[in-house]
Design an enzyme around this catalytic site. Structure first.
Site, short mmCIF file in Angstrom:
data_model
loop_
_atom_site.label_atom_id
_atom_site.label_comp_id
_atom_site.label_asym_id
_atom_site.label_seq_id
_atom_site.Cartn_x
_atom_site.Cartn_y
_atom_site.Cartn_z
N ASN A 9 0.87 -1.18 0.00
CA ASN A 9 0.00 0.00 0.00
C ASN A 9 0.90 1.23 0.00
O ASN A 9 1.52 1.54 1.02
CB ASN A 9 -0.89 -0.03 1.26
N TRP A 10 0.96 1.88 -1.15
CA TRP A 10 1.86 3.04 -1.26
C TRP A 10 1.28 4.29 -0.60
O TRP A 10 1.95 5.30 -0.48
CB TRP A 10 2.19 3.32 -2.74
N LYS A 11 0.00 4.24 -0.23
CA LYS A 11 -0.67 5.40 0.38
C LYS A 11 -0.47 6.64 -0.51
O LYS A 11 -0.43 6.49 -1.73
CB LYS A 11 -0.15 5.61 1.81
N HIS A 93 -9.37 1.17 5.21
CA HIS A 93 -8.08 1.36 5.90
C HIS A 93 -8.30 2.32 7.07
O HIS A 93 -9.09 3.26 6.97
CB HIS A 93 -7.04 1.92 4.92
N GLU A 95 -6.66 4.73 8.05
CA GLU A 95 -6.43 6.14 7.70
C GLU A 95 -7.65 6.74 7.02
O GLU A 95 -7.92 7.94 7.17
CB GLU A 95 -5.16 6.24 6.82
N GLU A 163 -4.92 -4.84 10.73
CA GLU A 163 -3.91 -3.80 10.91
C GLU A 163 -4.17 -3.04 12.22
O GLU A 163 -5.01 -2.12 12.25
CB GLU A 163 -3.95 -2.80 9.75
N GLY A 169 3.08 2.28 10.79
CA GLY A 169 4.07 3.34 10.63
C GLY A 169 4.81 3.68 11.92
O GLY A 169 5.49 4.71 11.98
N SER A 209 3.86 -2.12 10.26
CA SER A 209 5.31 -2.19 10.49
C SER A 209 5.94 -3.52 10.07
O SER A 209 6.89 -3.99 10.71
CB SER A 209 5.65 -1.87 11.95
N GLY A 230 3.02 -1.12 4.21
CA GLY A 230 3.04 0.29 3.85
C GLY A 230 4.44 0.74 3.49
O GLY A 230 4.93 0.50 2.38
N GLY A 231 5.13 1.36 4.44
CA GLY A 231 6.44 1.97 4.19
C GLY A 231 7.43 1.07 3.45
O GLY A 231 8.10 1.52 2.50
P1 13P Z 1 3.37 0.40 7.57
O1 13P Z 1 3.86 -0.92 6.95
O2 13P Z 1 4.08 1.58 7.03
O3 13P Z 1 3.32 0.31 9.05
O4 13P Z 1 1.84 0.58 7.07
C1 13P Z 1 0.96 -0.46 7.21
C2 13P Z 1 -0.28 -0.13 6.47
O5 13P Z 1 -1.01 0.75 6.88
C3 13P Z 1 -0.56 -0.86 5.23
O6 13P Z 1 -1.86 -0.62 4.79
#
Ligand code: 13P
Length: 249
Positions: A9-11, A93, A95, A163, A169, A209, A230-231
């Site tokens: 997920n590149w957000k 998600h 977010e 999640e 993050g 993470s 994510g990251g």
């Molecule tokens: P991180 O891997 O950056 O913690 O993000 C997880 C995430 O929200 C994937 O959707």
């Protein structure tokens, strides 16, 4: 057998230059033994789909609207994602639940639209730190599952991502026992609602993470069928290491 899935997920990260990471990833995995999905921002989706055409990698969206078309400025329908080359979409998600006040009913309506359009819906659930500390995790997850997942779900069109909000993050990860407890709970809830056949065929991802350094141990946990990353999905080298760990799991 559930096919394992590494999803990135590149957000809200990435412009044209980021496509080169996708090209490196595609070259590294000409025929991956697990499913590999990247969900870039909508502005890159079509070009990302072209970049991975005829490879084992697919692309997806990060959200869609519940309606098929209409006066919804700035929104994107599930059909539009399909038209741009998406095979899946992340929905609910934390977010989006936070930034856009998305409720379970909203997520469910979006998931229906996504499934009707032929997309796999990756429905995200997860508790806040306060909820975990108050020992409410399973109640919260149970409510999110029953509220967000539509009745038409199958092992083909539904993927659930657990999640924990406090792990996203932050570099903090639940213990392996904590991850296993929630994944076993989600599996049991799906089996109860949809029957054993469907309940057992839905893939469950862990997210929060996930890094090359912790992927192998997380993939060893019961009912973890992959990760939503994510990251660490933004760099081909990091994400490749996670895909390799999943291939070996
Ligand atoms: P991180 O891997 O950056 O913690 O993000 C997880 C995430 O929200 C994937 O959707």
């Amino acid at each position: 057998m559930r096919r394992k899935l590494a999803a990135g997920n590149w957000k809200m990260n990435g412009t044209t230059a980021a496509l080169s990471e996708l090209e490196v990833l595609a070259r590294s995995f000409p025929s991956p033994t697990v499913d590999v999905l990247i969900c870039p921002p909508a502005t890159l989706l079509h070009r990302a789909a072209e970049a991975v055409r005829d490879t084992g990698i697919t692309v997806g969206g990060q959200d869609c609207h519940a309606a098929t078309s209409g006066a919804h400025t700035g929104d994107i329908s599930a059909d539009m994602l399909v038209d741009a080359g998406a095979k899946a979409v992340i929905l609910g998600h934390s977010e989006r639940r936070e930034d856009h006040d998305e409720q379970n009913e909203d997520v469910r309506a979006k998931a229906r639209a996504a499934m009707d359009a032929g997309l796999k819906a990756i429905i995200c659930v997860g508790e806040s730190l306060e909820q975990r500390e108050a020992a409410n995790t399973l109640d919260i997850i149970g409510g999110q599952l029953s509220g967000s997942i539509p009745d038409q779900s199958t092992g083909e069109n539904l993927i659930v991502a657990y999640e924990p909000i406090w792990a996203i993050g932050t570099g903090k990860v639940p213990t392996l026992n904590e991850i296993g407890e929630v994944h076993d709970f989600i599996r049991a809830r799906l089996e109860r609602r949809f029957g054993e056949g469907v309940g057992r065929s839905v893939r469950l991802l862990y997210g929060g993470s996930v890094k090359p350094s912790n992927a192998t141990e997380i993939f060893g946990v019961s009912n973890v069928d992959g990760a939503l990353v994510g990251g660490a999905s933004l760099k081909a080298t990091d994400f490749s290491a996670i895909v390799e760990a999943l291939e070996k799991a």
